[in-house]
Each structure stands twice: as C-alpha cells, then as structure tokens.
Design a protein around this motif. Sequence first.
Motif, PDB file in Angstrom:
ATOM      1  N   VAL A  94      37.235  91.498  12.067  1.00 25.67           N
ATOM      2  CA  VAL A  94      37.667  90.181  11.587  1.00 25.67           C
ATOM      3  C   VAL A  94      37.442  89.177  12.707  1.00 25.67           C
ATOM      4  CG1 VAL A  94      39.607  88.784  10.762  1.00 25.67           C
ATOM      5  CG2 VAL A  94      39.359  91.162   9.991  1.00 25.67           C
ATOM      6  N   LEU A  95      36.490  88.255  12.484  1.00 25.44           N
ATOM      7  CA  LEU A  95      36.198  87.232  13.489  1.00 25.44           C
ATOM      8  C   LEU A  95      37.149  86.053  13.387  1.00 25.44           C
ATOM      9  CD1 LEU A  95      32.296  87.009  13.476  1.00 25.44           C
ATOM     10  CD2 LEU A  95      33.786  88.444  14.869  1.00 25.44           C
ATOM     11  N   GLU A  96      37.571  85.733  12.169  1.00 28.48           N
ATOM     12  CA  GLU A  96      38.460  84.597  11.956  1.00 28.48           C
ATOM     13  C   GLU A  96      39.463  84.941  10.864  1.00 28.48           C
ATOM     14  OE1 GLU A  96      36.391  80.921  11.145  1.00 28.48           O
ATOM     15  OE2 GLU A  96      34.809  81.415  12.570  1.00 28.48           O
ATOM     16  N   CYS A  97      40.666  84.402  10.995  1.00 31.32           N
ATOM     17  CA  CYS A  97      41.690  84.537   9.964  1.00 31.32           C
ATOM     18  C   CYS A  97      42.412  83.202   9.881  1.00 31.32           C
ATOM     19  CB  CYS A  97      42.665  85.655  10.310  1.00 31.32           C
ATOM     20  SG  CYS A  97      44.048  85.789   9.145  1.00 31.32           S
ATOM     21  N   HIS A  98      42.416  82.614   8.694  1.00 29.65           N
ATOM     22  CA  HIS A  98      43.024  81.298   8.499  1.00 29.65           C
ATOM     23  C   HIS A  98      44.122  81.379   7.452  1.00 29.65           C
ATOM     24  CE1 HIS A  98      39.670  79.344  10.647  1.00 29.65           C
ATOM     25  NE2 HIS A  98      38.940  80.298  10.081  1.00 29.65           N
ATOM     26  N   LEU A  99      45.301  80.842   7.757  1.00 26.58           N
ATOM     27  CA  LEU A  99      46.352  80.665   6.768  1.00 26.58           C
ATOM     28  C   LEU A  99      45.930  79.487   5.914  1.00 26.58           C
ATOM     29  CD1 LEU A  99      49.183  81.342   5.662  1.00 26.58           C
ATOM     30  CD2 LEU A  99      50.114  79.779   7.390  1.00 26.58           C
ATOM     31  N   MET A 100      45.935  79.660   4.594  1.00 28.70           N
ATOM     32  CA  MET A 100      45.359  78.665   3.697  1.00 28.70           C
ATOM     33  C   MET A 100      46.414  77.998   2.816  1.00 28.70           C
ATOM     34  SD  MET A 100      42.174  78.984   4.496  1.00 28.70           S
ATOM     35  CE  MET A 100      41.309  78.087   3.217  1.00 28.70           C
TER      36      MET A 100
END
Length: 152
Positions: A94-100
């Motif tokens: 996982v390169l990026e994880c964003h709370l949406m």
Amino acid sequence: MELDSIDRRILEVLQKSGRISNAELSEVANLSPSACHRRVQRLEKDGYIRDYVALLDPRKMGRPTTVFVEITLSGQADELLDAFEKAVAKVPDVLECHLMAGTADYLLKVVAGDTEDFARIHRKHLATLPGVAQMQSSFALRNVRQTTALPV
C-alpha cells in the motif's frame, strides 16, 4: 514564514531535481551559493521541504500493476478507524491510504506484480484489515500523468 519568489523557485527546482548541487541551484535562483544554502536550510527547518527521496521505477522493481481499492468499514468508531489505519500502515504494497468523504471510507493505492500478485495481497492483507465490510478494486490500465511536484 512567507515564501517569496526566490523561495518558490528553489522549491520548484528541488522538486524536479533533488540532487542538484548547491552551486547549480544558486545559479538558477540567482543567489550566491552561501545565501542559497541558507535559504534551503530555512525551508527544511520550517518544514516546506519534508524529505529527499529516490523515486523508483515500478516496472524495474517488478510492481507494474497499480490498483485503487475503495474500502468501506463496518462502523465509524474511533477505535475501529485507528485499528484500521495502524494495520494498513504495515502493508508494504500500500503506497497511499486516504480517509475519504463520500461513498467509501478509505481509498488505497496498491502496487502489485500482476493480477495474481494482487489476489495474494487482497487475500493475505487487505481482506484481513480490521473492520472491512466491503472492498472495490479498480485496476489502472495506463498511467497518463504522474508527478510528485506540488504547484508553488
């Protein structure tokens, strides 16, 4: 601290050529080498420059497949969000994880060798993340534009 046009030029150049020498950077910024060095140090100290990194070619690293994964959790309690975020931070793919805000709770950018490798990542890591109620994966067909440079 307010950024002036020289600071912005320095940041612009460093985003694209992080290995540029101070002498070359000072010429581009139209400063003496010592004044340029002081400005770069100040930009680092004030947090405008967060880090210096080498950007690797995913294909050469055997990770040419990019998958965007939308994850919906079973709830929104702080404990669940914290547990999910701590666990996802440990997944190397996982390169990026964003709370949406929107239909999914999180959006992940995942790299994989191919579809079989992604199936392994999905089974071994993503499906076991705390609180996951639903996942939807979208495979990128082609990278049209990618940059790490922010507008300055």
